[in-house]
Design a protein around this motif. Structure first.
Motif, PDB file in Angstrom:
ATOM      1  N   MET A 126       0.870  -1.214   0.087  1.00 39.54           N
ATOM      2  CA  MET A 126       0.139   0.113  -0.080  1.00 39.54           C
ATOM      3  C   MET A 126       0.871   1.342   0.107  1.00 39.54           C
ATOM      4  O   MET A 126       2.052   1.333   0.531  1.00 39.54           O
ATOM      5  CB  MET A 126      -0.899  -0.036   1.167  1.00 39.54           C
TER       6      MET A 126
ATOM      7  N   TYR B  22      -3.548   1.536  14.442  1.00 45.08           N
ATOM      8  CA  TYR B  22      -3.206   0.679  13.256  1.00 45.08           C
ATOM      9  C   TYR B  22      -3.694   1.297  11.886  1.00 45.08           C
ATOM     10  O   TYR B  22      -2.808   1.582  11.061  1.00 45.08           O
ATOM     11  CB  TYR B  22      -4.627  -0.410  13.436  1.00 45.08           C
ATOM     12  N   TYR B  23      -4.721   2.365  11.986  1.00 43.13           N
ATOM     13  CA  TYR B  23      -4.994   3.190  10.950  1.00 43.13           C
ATOM     14  C   TYR B  23      -3.925   3.979  10.700  1.00 43.13           C
ATOM     15  O   TYR B  23      -3.486   4.619   9.639  1.00 43.13           O
ATOM     16  CB  TYR B  23      -6.248   3.742  10.987  1.00 43.13           C
TER      17      TYR B  23
ATOM     18  N   LEU C 129      -0.707   4.035  11.501  1.00 48.37           N
ATOM     19  CA  LEU C 129       0.612   3.218  11.296  1.00 48.37           C
ATOM     20  C   LEU C 129       0.611   2.815   9.650  1.00 48.37           C
ATOM     21  O   LEU C 129       1.410   2.810   9.028  1.00 48.37           O
ATOM     22  CB  LEU C 129       0.980   2.034  12.042  1.00 48.37           C
ATOM     23  N   ARG C 130      -0.662   2.551   9.317  1.00 48.46           N
ATOM     24  CA  ARG C 130      -0.818   2.144   7.869  1.00 48.46           C
ATOM     25  C   ARG C 130      -0.830   3.391   7.001  1.00 48.46           C
ATOM     26  O   ARG C 130      -0.328   3.205   5.916  1.00 48.46           O
ATOM     27  CB  ARG C 130      -2.417   1.509   7.779  1.00 48.46           C
ATOM     28  N   ARG C 131      -1.214   4.393   7.494  1.00 49.94           N
ATOM     29  CA  ARG C 131      -1.263   5.451   6.619  1.00 49.94           C
ATOM     30  C   ARG C 131      -0.141   6.484   6.495  1.00 49.94           C
ATOM     31  O   ARG C 131      -0.024   7.328   5.638  1.00 49.94           O
ATOM     32  CB  ARG C 131      -2.645   6.355   6.814  1.00 49.94           C
TER      33      ARG C 131
ATOM     34  N   TYR D 235      -6.586  -5.862  14.876  1.00 51.08           N
ATOM     35  CA  TYR D 235      -6.175  -4.842  14.056  1.00 51.08           C
ATOM     36  C   TYR D 235      -4.433  -5.239  14.206  1.00 51.08           C
ATOM     37  O   TYR D 235      -3.786  -5.090  15.439  1.00 51.08           O
ATOM     38  CB  TYR D 235      -5.960  -3.569  14.505  1.00 51.08           C
TER      39      TYR D 235
ATOM     40  N   ILE E 126       2.181   4.986   0.984  1.00 50.76           N
ATOM     41  CA  ILE E 126       1.833   5.865   2.178  1.00 50.76           C
ATOM     42  C   ILE E 126       1.901   7.245   1.730  1.00 50.76           C
ATOM     43  O   ILE E 126       2.913   7.712   1.234  1.00 50.76           O
ATOM     44  CB  ILE E 126       2.829   5.624   3.325  1.00 50.76           C
TER      45      ILE E 126
ATOM     46  N   HIS F  71       6.789   2.329  11.664  1.00 52.61           N
ATOM     47  CA  HIS F  71       6.206   3.716  11.300  1.00 52.61           C
ATOM     48  C   HIS F  71       6.249   4.352  12.815  1.00 52.61           C
ATOM     49  O   HIS F  71       5.630   5.503  12.641  1.00 52.61           O
ATOM     50  CB  HIS F  71       4.788   3.757  10.572  1.00 52.61           C
TER      51      HIS F  71
ATOM     52  N   ARG G 171       2.662  -5.398  12.648  1.00 59.49           N
ATOM     53  CA  ARG G 171       3.063  -5.477  11.164  1.00 59.49           C
ATOM     54  C   ARG G 171       3.503  -4.244  10.508  1.00 59.49           C
ATOM     55  O   ARG G 171       4.328  -3.985   9.631  1.00 59.49           O
ATOM     56  CB  ARG G 171       1.830  -5.943  10.338  1.00 59.49           C
ATOM     57  N   HIS G 172       2.747  -3.096  11.309  1.00 56.75           N
ATOM     58  CA  HIS G 172       3.300  -1.567  10.684  1.00 56.75           C
ATOM     59  C   HIS G 172       4.173  -0.931  11.697  1.00 56.75           C
ATOM     60  O   HIS G 172       4.181   0.600  11.492  1.00 56.75           O
ATOM     61  CB  HIS G 172       1.749  -1.206  10.524  1.00 56.75           C
TER      62      HIS G 172
END
Ligand SMILES: Cc1cc2nc3c(=O)[nH]c(=O)nc-3n(C[C@H](O)[C@H](O)[C@H](O)COP(=O)(O)OP(=O)(O)OC[C@H]3O[C@@H](n4cnc5c(N)ncnc54)[C@H](O)[C@@H]3O)c2cc1C
Length: 489
Positions: A1, A25-26, A28-30, A179, A3, A187, A183-184
């Protein structure tokens, strides 16, 4: 994905953990760099009646633990110096200031459902907007959100059983998937150089007896309690009503402060429930009650000060200062009520069956307004939660949605005989009655003075005479509520 953005701030509030955490979670993903912050909010701390508060101590210790957990999580992913930024002051100002100092593009947080907290969040969102910083909130505190379980007419439920049926149907694997924060975690951002965690004393609070209670703290403590409960979850439906037995999970304070994820525990119960485990099925229902009361509070915020059913605001309650004082101090002459109130004062916890018994006793034996009892619980319960507490009190006082009917009045003696048959719980918290035989421990006033003397008890001296006669109190309550008989029939 891909960033897109650079930096974000996760504002931790009643979600003091870093596993299975929606907002984290959101973020770290974004975002490439994610900071986490907690504010010891002076708007809340200054309003507390005492500087000795188990909840503040619990939060403080959990914050220290979370800082370490975040640091370790970062290290596992190659980030040195991650952790929790801790501030002290009015949260709404501190967060805006911090977001601006860190130069973040967005503040992410987990949604709160209490009217005051929602007003605060709105204020923060507006202030951030003026600085060009976005604000977003996520479902994390509940399993199913305020509008996810509605009637066929798209209205909120006000009766629990059909709500639970619909809730169970919606509660699929998707809702329960954790979540994967880990994994992320690469960040996570390295903290600014100056990051000191205040001590409890620096916050203006002093230690309580928390460390003497069997209450492990923080994320680690929550997992310890969960492991213990998992070994006896299958017995929950049989054991949960007996305060003298270790039948319940004792996880409420962890759910209150989010040191455990509601998804994690619900998933475990859901799996076992699907295999026919009756204990797990019953426990899952209790988690449904939790969501139910959050939903009620959000859709009907008037319950904070008024009865859910407006006609019940016509009930005339008594002031009864002496009776009130006796209830608060556990000196009513009804041993189960007194043991329960003393458990609350000594530990900050009270068993669910006893919460129902003492709430019924206050409102229906003593004729005192449920709001006063609700406030007393709010001051003393470690797991105090506006939605569940208000729901529980309005249920017991018969003023709430799907409440106990007003003409159903708990008898504190038969409740005691049924749920503490050998007086094990009473003996623990009312030791002056320890030598009474099982048969009489539920109501010493029924014994002859010589019998009492043989057990080392003189009523009125070692233990109080009953402050009211239950049968007469019951009649007064029926009269008090009688004007409602037209609307209820
Ligand atoms: C008058 C009154 C006041 C209450 N005040 C609170 C409160 O301030 N905070 C609070 O968390 N609970 C409150 N409850 C609900 C319940 O008593 C506690 O959640 C429970 O005793 C906590 O112990 P446990 O974690 O061992 O519960 P368990 O029996 O192990 O239940 C697991 C979880 O389910 C939830 N739960 C269980 N019963 C209820 C319920 N009736 N309503 C909502 N959630 C429930 C809680 O999160 C609890 O931790 C109140 C109940 C009454 C009757």
């Amino acid at each position: 994905m891909t960033i897109a953005a650079d930096r974000a701030l996760v504002w931790i509030r009643r979600d003091l953990r870093c596993n299975d955490h929606a907002a984290l979670y959101y973020a770290l993903r974004r975002f490439k760099q994610v900071y986490c912050a907690f504010v010891f909010d002076t708007d809340i701390l200054h309003a507390l009646p005492s500087k000795q508060d188990r909840r503040v101590e619990f939060i403080h210790a959990s914050v220290v633990q979370l800082h370490e957990q975040l640091r370790a999580l970062g290290e596992q992913s190659g980030v040195q110096g991650a952790g929790l930024i801790v501030r002290y002051g009015p949260a709404s100002q501190c967060i805006v200031q911090l977001a601006s100092e860190l130069g973040v593009q967005e503040v992410l947080t987990n949604r709160d459902y209490e009217p005051q907290a929602m007003a605060r969040d709105q204020q923060v969102q507006q202030a951030l907007q003026q600085l060009g910083i976005a604000f977003s909130d996520y479902k994390d505190q509940v399993l199913l959100d305020r509008n996810e379980v509605l009637t066929q007419q798209d209205k909120p439920y006000s009766v629990f059983t059909p709500y639970k049926r619909a809730w169970l149907q919606k509660l699929d694997a998707f809702q329960l998937t954790p979540y994967p924060v880990e994994r992320h975690a690469h960040h996570l951002a390295t903290l600014p150089a100056q990051n000191l965690l205040p001590t409890l004393e620096e916050l203006g609070f002093v230690r309580t007896n928390l460390h003497t209670l069997l209450l492990p703290i923080g994320m680690q403590g929550a997992q310890q309690l969960l492991r213990d409960f998992l070994s006896r979850m299958h017995l929950y439906h049989e054991a949960r009503d007996y305060p003298g037995r270790k039948g319940v999970s004792y996880l409420s304070v962890h759910l209150r402060f989010g040191t455990i994820s509601i998804r994690q525990i619900a998933q475990l119960a859901h799996e076992r429930a699907a295999q026919g485990d009756e204990g797990a099925q019953t426990w899952l229902s209790e988690l449904a009650w939790r969501d139910f009361y959050f939903m009620i509070l959000w859709h009907h915020p008037h319950v904070v000060t008024q009865s859910f059913r407006p006609e019940y605001d016509g009930v005339q309650w008594d002031e009864a200062p002496a009776l009130w004082q006796a209830w608060c101090e556990g000196r009513t002459g009804y041993p189960l009520v007194d043991a329960a109130m003393r458990q609350l004062l000594q530990t900050g916890y009270m068993h669910n069956r006893l919460r129902m018994v003492v709430a019924s006793f206050l409102t229906k034996d003593l004729g005192i307004d449920w709001r006063r009892g609700e406030q007393f619980f709010a001051q003393h319960l470690n797991d105090y939660d506006l939605a569940a507490n208000n729901g529980g009190w309005q249920w017991a006082a018969s003023t709430g949605c799907d409440a106990q009917p007003w003409f159903r009045i708990f008898n504190p003696i038969t409740q005691s005989q049924r749920f503490d048959p050998d007086g094990r719980f009473i003996r623990r918290y009312v030791p002056e009655l320890a030598r009474l035989p099982d048969k009489h421990i539920h109501f010493p006033a029924s014994m002859q003075p010589q019998q009492l003397q043989a057990c080392g008890v003189q009523l009125g001296k070692d233990y109080p005479q009953p402050i009211v006669d239950h049968a007469s109190a019951r009649q007064r309550t029926l009269m008090r509520f009688h004007f409602l008989s037209q609307s209820d029939s």
